[in-house]
Structure formats: structure tokens, C-alpha cells
Design an enzyme around this catalytic site. Structure first.
Site, short mmCIF file in Angstrom:
data_model
loop_
_atom_site.label_atom_id
_atom_site.label_comp_id
_atom_site.label_asym_id
_atom_site.label_seq_id
_atom_site.Cartn_x
_atom_site.Cartn_y
_atom_site.Cartn_z
N ALA A 1 57.60 10.27 31.36
CA ALA A 1 57.70 9.27 30.29
C ALA A 1 56.86 8.05 30.63
O ALA A 1 57.22 7.27 31.51
CB ALA A 1 59.17 8.87 30.10
N ASP B 1 56.56 -0.14 27.07
CA ASP B 1 57.12 -0.64 28.33
C ASP B 1 57.63 -2.07 28.20
O ASP B 1 58.74 -2.39 28.64
CB ASP B 1 56.06 -0.59 29.43
CG ASP B 1 55.91 0.78 30.05
OD1 ASP B 1 56.85 1.59 29.95
OD2 ASP B 1 54.84 1.07 30.62
#
Length: 361
Positions: free
Chosen positions: A134, A165
Site C-alpha cells: 500500500a 499519505d
């Protein structure tokens, strides 16, 4: 409320541990450190992988933290982590689920050291949804973000920064603080997938409730508001965002455009309106349109590069040790963050057996 800057931030006295690499988790804890929390970064003897990218990259995510080297693959390393956890309020872990459980970094494992600790698992798909690799760009592709980005007749593309993120880091920090306010220990589970789907809120609602499938539009045009997109001008591009009739009247007055007075009319005559607006905007530069429209309260801005934006916003740049970095986006009356330097690897302590093979984090 004090008149001058406070000596400590709103999170002063809160002790946070961080285990992880690169971006989402470290960004979450840096936001907390900027607000006064004491953040201790637990690194393997080889260090956070972001140290291998560049010194400035590492600094951009880790200013104001402490660094302790622990090999969590050893009994001594895990025991030392337990000692730190016994005195901590929270733990943010940015690893795959199997590693979180293997090294005892979830609440069920950590509660033996501290019943009131809040453990945040920051993963790609959720603590119970597997170990699939991921990374930011992968999740932007998987959740529909890439498919919505770019020209309608071109390939899908990605924003020029780590949107998944960064967004997930902020969400993790919020989840941690919310659970801390409850006064109870427990597990918080935040994933990049869920955060990106959440941020597609009105796009998802339109599809789920109205059957409107999201599609890319020319120049990044908004799906509801018209005109709300980028426009080429005599020099440069202008972002114009007209969301209600008052904005339209102000813009139309400056631009010398008649008609299209209601939102419904602008939506129904979208192509005709865009042709008229586009033609008018080519008569002046993006910088000049911004200067003309902003005094009228119209949301508009010339498209600028990051260096140009930073030069125009000197207050957004702060010094943290030897580095110039972007300041915290959270401004609290009476408090001025103290931006400490990023820590040297293991600056605040080392594992007693650093020569063993480190756990892969």
C-alpha cells in the site's frame, strides 16, 4: 487566555511514540509535535527509510522529534518499547498489519504495559484487511482519484504530491487526539483506502444516490458549479471558482458579461457560458485578472509554481535547526510552535544489541 505566546503548546505533556517509515505516520506525529507533544521516533538500527531519500526529505517529516533505536525483532527491543509505552499516551504505527501484530504494536499487546495507551494502526487497507502493498500512488489509483484526474481524452494522472499519505496522516492524528479525550485506552484503525474514499465524498454520494458516475472534465471543471475550473488567459492560467449567484454578479460586472444570472441557468448552458467566459479571460493576464477580481470578492487565483507560492508567503516558511521547512498549518491564538531540528538516528538512545538483524519495518 494569555496575551503573548504560550511557553508550551496545547499538547504539552502528551507523550507519543511512533513506529514506521517514510510519510503517513511520521507526518501525523510531526503535526502533534508542532502542537507541543513529545514525540519519540522508534527506529531500527538502519533508521527510517526516509533517511535514505535525502536529509531535507527526512527533516520535512520529522522535525522536533526524539529518536531511539530499537530492534523490535529482539526480546530486549520489545521490552524497551514496553517500558516506553508504560509512560506514553499514544502510539502511532505505520506498518503492514502482520508486522503490527507480530511485534506487539496493537492495543491488545500494548495494554499489558499501559491500559490507557491509545494505539493507532495506520495501514493501507485496515488492520484486518490484509498485507497488500500500500503506497500513496497505488491507493490513489485504486480508489478512483487517478481516474478523476487529468484531461477527459487523456490518460489518468496523479497529483504532484502525496495526497493519500498526507491526508491519512492528518486523519490518524485526529483519531488519536479524539480517543485521548475519552480518557480510555484502545485501538484506532485508519487506512489510506478509507481516507481517500471519504475524501471523494460528494462524488461518491452523487453516484450512490443519483446514479451519476464520476467523469473527468476539461480544465478540471467542477461537477456542480459553473464556471469553476482553470482558464487560459493572455498569459498564464487562472483558477476561477464561482459557486453562487453573488460571485457570478461580481465577476460578470468586472468581465462585462450579461446574462446567466442563476446557477441553474449556468449549469444548463454550461458550454455556451464557458465559451463566453473563456473568450473574455484571454483579453488579460492571469495575474491581472486576479488583481481585478479579488477586490470584488471573487474566488480567483493565477496558477503559480511552488517556488512562486513560497516567495509570496514568507510567513509559511520556518527554520528547524539547519532546515527551512513549511510551518504547521494549525494556528492557535497565543501559541507559537517551537520547530526543533530533526533528530539524528538514535540520538536519544540505542538498543542494547544493535548488531542483530533488524526487524523490517
Amino acid at each position: 487566555m494569555t496575551d503573548g505566546p504560550q511557553s508550551s503548546g496545547p499538547l504539552a505533556g502528551i507523550r507519543i511514540l511512533e513506529v514506521g517509515h517514510i510519510l503517513a505516520g511520521p507526518y501525523a506525529t510531526m503535526m502533534l509535535a508542532d502542537l507541543g507533544a513529545e514525540v519519540t521516533k522508534i527506529e531500527p538500527p538502519t533508521g527510517d527509510l526516509s533517511r535514505q531519500v535525502s536529509d531535507s526529505y527526512f527533516a520535512s517529516l520529522n522535525r522536533g522529534k526524539r529518536s531511539i533505536c530499537l530492534d523490535l525483532g529482539t526480546a530486549d527491543g520489545r521490552a524497551r518499547l514496553g517500558e516506553l509505552a508504560s509512560e506514553a499516551h499514544g502510539l502511532i504505527v505505520n506498518l503492514k498489519p502482520s508486522a503490527i501484530r507480530k511485534y506487539g504494536l496493537d492495543y491488545e499487546s500494548m495494554r499489558q504495559w499501559n491500559e490507557r495507551i491509545v494505539c493507532v494502526a495506520l495501514t493501507g487497507y485496515g488492520l484486518d484487511d490484509g498485507d497488500h502493498p500500500a503506497f500513496d500512488y497505488v491507493l490513489q489509483a485504486e480508489t478512483g482519484v487517478a481516474a478523476l484526474t487529468g484531461a477527459p481524452d487523456g490518460p489518468p494522472t496523479l497529483p504532484g504530491y502525496s495526497a493519500a499519505d498526507n491526508s491519512t496522516g492528518l486523519t490518524a492524528a485526529l483519531g488519536l487526539v479524539a480517543h485521548l479525550l475519552s480518557g480510555r485506552g484502545g485501538q484506532v484503525d485508519v487506512s489510506l483506502r478509507d481516507v481517500m474514499l471519504s475524501q471523494l465524498n460528494y462524488r461518491a454520494a452523487a453516484y450512490l444516490n443519483d446514479g451519476v458516475e464520476p467523469r473527468r472534465a476539461e480544465n478540471g471543471a467542477h461537477s456542480y458549479y459553473v464556471p469553476a475550473q482553470l482558464f487560459p488567459t493572455e498569459a498564464g492560467h487562472l483558477a476561477l471558482f464561482v459557486t453562487h449567484d453573488g460571485f457570478w454578479r461580481a465577476f460578470a460586472t468586472e468581465a462585462g458579461i450579461d446574462g446567466f444570472e442563476t446557477m441553474a441557468e449556468r449549469v444548463s448552458r454550461r458550454e455556451e457560458l464557458l465559451a463566453v467566459v473563456g473568450s473574455v479571460l484571454t483579453t488579460d493576464t492571469a495575474e491581472n485578472w486576479e488583481a481585478r477580481l479579488r477586490p470584488r470578492g471573487v474566488p480567483a487565483a493565477a496558477v503559480r509554481t511552488l517556488p512562486e507560492a513560497l516567495r509570496r508567503t514568507p510567513g509559511a516558511v520556518v527554520r528547524a535547526g539547519d532546515y527551512e521547512l513549511v510551518a504547521s498549518p494549525i494556528r492557535i491564538a497565543g501559541y507559537e510552535p517551537r520547530y526543533g531540528p530533526p533528530p539524528a538516528l538514535g540520538e536519544h538512545g540505542h538498543d542494547r544489541e544493535p548488531d542483530r538483524e533488524p526487524v523490517q519495518q
